[in-house]
Design a protein around this motif. Structure first.
Motif: not given
Ligand SMILES: Cc1ncc(COP(=O)(O)O)c(C=O)c1O
Length: 447
Positions: A103, A106, A136-137, A210, A273
């Protein structure tokens, strides 16, 4: 858990979570000694499994050498080396901005796009375009970008970012029978140009997507040529192209950056991640040279958090990347990923409720449907995804089911993201345990 009242503000305060006490390769072990095969790395995080000895050693070493140095005062070797590593492997990129998760990555990308336009004298560019069926978070800016209705709903009235959403590139549901995959990819990309023209080209700041859609639609790779067309459109209208590889990047699809397989480099790549593989919280924004040069000319990027560029997080991430390279794990993901797909396809070939199996490398999604012919989804109220998660956990399997797959409301999928170090036997075990959990769940809702 136990009879003791917990003071942790858990995600679900009614859930009874097992207490994880140890990690060992592809496995998590709870307080009762039960072992869980981590087939999704939580949410596509643990790409090296748990407690990888080399990464653990690198963290220990860095903790003893320098645990923290504020980025307003110092730089340090782990951040410099990690930025070198990441930019050397991405054509045309010159800088990496380190944060603590996806997050934040982004959020930083939204702000960087804004500042770049302002520095270039285009301060009217305030509007972001993203896609439905994306995530996107969960911070407010990133959540506003996302096209995941369930995650947005509660906060809709306070999502202030000017953003609009176009359709995703989701061939299983949106490709017409009369068109090729390539034609469909072009048609899906065209919606970006249409939206830029609708909003006004001089108002659009950035396009976010994504590279391979993760948890919202269940691992949806783009159609061939889609992102090349997106790149062309962004260039034509001066729109900054951001690819969110928080889930799909860092080798998950078999190449370090997922977009390598699409023959395209965006202006920014966001990642998290797999970057720290769960051993440390870390994310990053990789910035293409022309954008970085715009900020270099003025010096300061108007952003920052206390923990950006944390030395232990950078040291861990660097070691993760070295392990992936030195142990040839991308090759393993590419070859064993195909075999894993074949195994899933064979196991579910006759399954009446498995509509689609898709993905790349060790990033695979299984879309479940009520009717394979019509592709009609199960209604959300049936709770198929949640049932699969429960039965899988009971059977010692961590997978990542989700719902809203078909249209943001109905439909279900299971996301698989095994660790790159998983053995062939463990990959087989994933398929068997998942099949059992799916069968059991379907028996409850579609007997
Ligand atoms: C594609 C994508 N972007 C952003 C995020 C947000 O990352 P984080 O949870 O680390 O803030 C996620 C998390 O699942 C994600 O899958």
């Amino acid at each position: 858990m136990s009879n003791r009242k917990s003071h942790v503000f858990h995600r679900d305060l009614k859930a009874d979570y097992p207490v994880a006490v140890a990690g060992e390769g592809a496995w998590i072990i709870d307080r009762d000694g039960k072992r869980y095969l981590d087939a999704s790395g939580g949410a596509a995080v643990s790409c090296l499994g748990h407690c990888h000895p080399r990464v653990v050693a690198a963290i220990r070493e860095q903790a003893g050498r320098l645990e923290f140095a504020h980025t307003a005062f110092f730089t340090h070797e782990p951040a410099e080396a990690l930025a070198d590593w990441l930019t050397e492997r991405a054509a045309g990129f010159s800088r990496a901005y380190f944060v603590s998760g996806g997050s934040e990555a982004n959020e930083a990308a939204i702000k960087l796009a804004r500042q770049v336009h302002v520095e270039r004298g285009e301060s009217g560019r305030v509007h972001a375009i993203a896609r439905h069926q994306s995530y996107h978070g969960n911070t407010l800016g990133a959540l506003a970008l996302g096209g995941n209705p369930a995650r947005r709903a509660l906060y809709e009235p306070i999502l202030g970012l000017p953003v609009s959403h176009i359709e995703p590139c989701y061939a299983y549901r949106h490709q017409r029978e009369s068109e090729s995959l390539e034609d469909y990819g072009r048609r899906a990309a065209q919606t970006l140009e249409d939206e830029i023209l609708r909003v006004g080209p001089d108002r659009v700041s950035a396009f976010f997507a994504e590279t391979v859609v993760g948890a919202t639609a269940g691992v949806v790779p783009p159609a061939p040529g889609y992102f090349r067309e997106i790149r062309r459109i962004c260039d034509q209208y001066g729109v900054i192209m951001v690819l969110d590889e928080v889930m799909s990047g860092m080798g998950r699809t078999g190449t370090l950056y997922a977009c390598e397989q699409d023959g395209v480099w965006p202006d920014m790549i966001t990642m998290a991640k797999g970057l720290g593989a769960g051993h440390q919280p870390i994310g990053a924004v990789l910035v293409a040279a022309p954008l970085a040069e715009t900020i270099e000319a003025v010096g300061v990027f108007h952003h920052g958090h206390t923990y950006i560029g944390h030395p232990m997080a950078c040291a861990a991430a660097l070691e993760v990347q070295k392990v992936i390279a030195e142990d040839s794990l991308l090759e393993r993901v590419r070859t064993a990923g195909e075999a894993f797909h074949e195994r899933l396809a064979a196991r579910f070939a006759q399954a009446p409720h498995v509509g689609d199996i898709r993905g790349r490398g060790y990033f695979r999604g299984i879309e479940l449907v009520a009717d394979r012919e019509t592709k009609s989804p199960f209604p959300r109220q049936r709770g198929l995804a949640a049932r699969i998660k429960t039965h899988a956990m009971a059977n010692g399997l961590v997978c990542y089911p989700g719902n809203g797959t078909a249209d943001g409301v109905d439909g279900d999928h299971v996301l698989l993201a095994p660790p790159f170090i998983a053995t062939d036997d463990e990959l087989d075990m994933i398929v068997d345990r998942l099949a059992a959990a799916i069968d059991k769940s379907l028996a409850e809702i579609a007997p």
